[in-house]
Design a protein around this motif. Structure first.
Motif, PDB file in Angstrom:
ATOM      1  N   GLU A   1      39.430  39.178  24.490  1.00  0.00           N
ATOM      2  CA  GLU A   1      40.431  38.869  25.507  1.00  0.00           C
ATOM      3  C   GLU A   1      41.766  39.517  25.169  1.00  0.00           C
ATOM      4  O   GLU A   1      42.411  40.114  26.020  1.00  0.00           O
ATOM      5  CB  GLU A   1      40.591  37.349  25.638  1.00  0.00           C
TER       6      GLU A   1
ATOM      7  N   CYS B   1      30.101  32.352  32.723  1.00  0.00           N
ATOM      8  CA  CYS B   1      31.532  32.476  32.416  1.00  0.00           C
ATOM      9  C   CYS B   1      31.955  31.402  31.415  1.00  0.00           C
ATOM     10  O   CYS B   1      31.409  30.301  31.402  1.00  0.00           O
ATOM     11  CB  CYS B   1      32.352  32.339  33.694  1.00  0.00           C
TER      12      CYS B   1
ATOM     13  N   ARG C   1      41.561  45.907  33.245  1.00  0.00           N
ATOM     14  CA  ARG C   1      40.822  45.060  32.313  1.00  0.00           C
ATOM     15  C   ARG C   1      39.812  44.147  33.009  1.00  0.00           C
ATOM     16  O   ARG C   1      38.793  43.793  32.436  1.00  0.00           O
ATOM     17  CB  ARG C   1      41.792  44.211  31.485  1.00  0.00           C
ATOM     18  N   GLU C   2      40.097  43.760  34.269  1.00  0.00           N
ATOM     19  CA  GLU C   2      39.189  42.863  34.988  1.00  0.00           C
ATOM     20  C   GLU C   2      37.884  43.550  35.377  1.00  0.00           C
ATOM     21  O   GLU C   2      36.914  42.890  35.760  1.00  0.00           O
ATOM     22  CB  GLU C   2      39.857  42.314  36.258  1.00  0.00           C
TER      23      GLU C   2
ATOM     24  N   ASN D   1      36.575  38.856  34.570  1.00  0.00           N
ATOM     25  CA  ASN D   1      35.578  39.920  34.530  1.00  0.00           C
ATOM     26  C   ASN D   1      34.297  39.484  35.214  1.00  0.00           C
ATOM     27  O   ASN D   1      33.683  40.243  35.962  1.00  0.00           O
ATOM     28  CB  ASN D   1      35.296  40.321  33.081  1.00  0.00           C
TER      29      ASN D   1
ATOM     30  N   HIS E   1      30.714  41.779  23.441  1.00  0.00           N
ATOM     31  CA  HIS E   1      32.029  42.147  22.923  1.00  0.00           C
ATOM     32  C   HIS E   1      32.154  43.660  22.786  1.00  0.00           C
ATOM     33  O   HIS E   1      33.139  44.266  23.243  1.00  0.00           O
ATOM     34  CB  HIS E   1      32.263  41.479  21.556  1.00  0.00           C
TER      35      HIS E   1
ATOM     36  N   GLY F   1      40.516  32.758  31.853  1.00  0.00           N
ATOM     37  CA  GLY F   1      41.129  33.931  31.254  1.00  0.00           C
ATOM     38  C   GLY F   1      40.480  35.226  31.706  1.00  0.00           C
ATOM     39  O   GLY F   1      39.752  35.279  32.702  1.00  0.00           O
ATOM     40  N   VAL F   2      40.715  36.286  30.938  1.00  0.00           N
ATOM     41  CA  VAL F   2      40.255  37.623  31.292  1.00  0.00           C
ATOM     42  C   VAL F   2      38.731  37.694  31.357  1.00  0.00           C
ATOM     43  O   VAL F   2      38.168  38.417  32.198  1.00  0.00           O
ATOM     44  CB  VAL F   2      40.797  38.660  30.284  1.00  0.00           C
ATOM     45  N   LEU F   3      38.030  36.957  30.502  1.00  0.00           N
ATOM     46  CA  LEU F   3      36.574  37.011  30.514  1.00  0.00           C
ATOM     47  C   LEU F   3      36.014  36.439  31.817  1.00  0.00           C
ATOM     48  O   LEU F   3      35.098  37.017  32.431  1.00  0.00           O
ATOM     49  CB  LEU F   3      36.003  36.256  29.314  1.00  0.00           C
ATOM     50  N   THR F   4      36.542  35.315  32.272  1.00  0.00           N
ATOM     51  CA  THR F   4      36.096  34.754  33.543  1.00  0.00           C
ATOM     52  C   THR F   4      36.464  35.675  34.696  1.00  0.00           C
ATOM     53  O   THR F   4      35.663  35.864  35.630  1.00  0.00           O
ATOM     54  CB  THR F   4      36.715  33.361  33.763  1.00  0.00           C
TER      55      THR F   4
ATOM     56  N   LEU G   1      43.563  42.518  27.369  1.00  0.00           N
ATOM     57  CA  LEU G   1      44.853  42.281  28.014  1.00  0.00           C
ATOM     58  C   LEU G   1      45.756  43.506  27.969  1.00  0.00           C
ATOM     59  O   LEU G   1      46.625  43.689  28.824  1.00  0.00           O
ATOM     60  CB  LEU G   1      45.558  41.086  27.356  1.00  0.00           C
TER      61      LEU G   1
ATOM     62  N   SER H   1      37.073  28.592  30.810  1.00  0.00           N
ATOM     63  CA  SER H   1      38.492  28.931  30.886  1.00  0.00           C
ATOM     64  C   SER H   1      38.682  29.826  32.100  1.00  0.00           C
ATOM     65  O   SER H   1      37.714  30.244  32.734  1.00  0.00           O
ATOM     66  CB  SER H   1      38.948  29.671  29.620  1.00  0.00           C
TER      67      SER H   1
END
Length: 261
Positions: A91, A122, A100-101, A132, A58, A127-130, A95, A125
């Motif tokens: 996330e 991952c 951000r990716e 990345n 994080h 989302g942005v974390l995946t 955003l 989901s």
């Protein structure tokens, strides 16, 4: 770098990252695993309590810490970038940021090839974390449990992979699906694999990972399935690790699974 992704939970995704990482370390590779799941299951399965981790991925993604500062050692001989529940808030923060990716890719670039292999767990989901994880990776592996309706969501994941290839990571390769929770005694497991292979024209890798109580036991004890006694799950992950190393080192073809075999 290999991302392990499936937005459906309960497919042995974290088990695959932890066990594959341990198997690769056991054959002499220097391995880093990255926990991108706010639940911190990978962190726990490698012997660290997410609630007691001081710094995690994080802080790396939000720019509050350098990646090297948060890496932990594990008894499996793997280096770990841990996750905590704080990651759930990352996330929303990411955003609002441009590029951000690419946050994880930029962080991993600071390691200067210190590791032979990086495995990215991952979250369940898209989302942005995946994103990345997929943007940072060279290839992606999709664990898929051999159960009815296992393919639900696979099409959406493959579309996401295609979009990442078009926009943020044109070099990303889809290695294929890895059958998990496989029961060789039933035709049902073979039928599910055959359906996935036909429906998505996606390679299905061998060996399939068998259903075994050892996975649950290992997770509960904060260790991987490779620890302690030999079992079918450990042997399958070791075989997969050796295949991946041969594929990465020499370009050897990966073995695909034939449901009719």
């Amino acid at each position: 770098m290999l991302a392990v992704a499936n937005q459906k939970g309960g497919v042995a995704k974290t088990t695959t990252v932890a066990s594959l990482g341990a198997a690769l370390a056991a054959i002499g590779r220097k391995v880093l695993v990255v926990d991108l799941d706010p639940q911190g299951c990978l962190t726990f399965s490698l012997g660290h309590n997410p609630d007691r981790v001081e710094s995690s991925v994080h802080e790396v993604l939000t720019g509050e810490a350098a990646l090297r500062e948060v890496i932990l050692d594990t008894e499996e001989g793997i280096s770990l970038v841990p996750a905590t529940i704080d990651l759930a808030g990352a996330e929303a923060m990411l955003l609002m940021r441009p590029g951000r990716e690419f946050a994880l890719k930029r962080a991993l670039a600071t390691l200067d090839n210190d590791y032979d292999i990086v495995l990215i767990d991952c979250p369940p989901s898209l989302g942005v974390l995946t994103l990345n994880g997929l943007t940072a990776a060279d290839s992606v592996l999709v664990p898929l449990q051999c159960e009815t309706l296992a393919h639900r969501g696979v099409g959406q994941l493959l579309r996401t992979v295609g979009e990442v290839q078009q926009i943020t990571n044109p070099d990303l390769r889809l290695l294929g699906a890895l059958p998990t929770l496989y029961d060789a005694r039933t035709t049902h497991s073979r039928d599910v694999i055959s359906d996935v292979a036909d429906r998505y024209e996606m390679p299905v890798l061998a060996p399939p990972i068998p259903r075994t109580v050892r996975f649950a036991e290992a997770t509960a004890s904060g260790a991987t399935v490779l620890a302690g006694r030999r079992n079918k799950g450990a042997l399958a992950y070791r075989e997969l690790a050796e295949q991946l190393v041969a594929h990465w080192d020499t370009g050897a073809d990966l073995v695909t699974f034939s449901p009719t075999a």
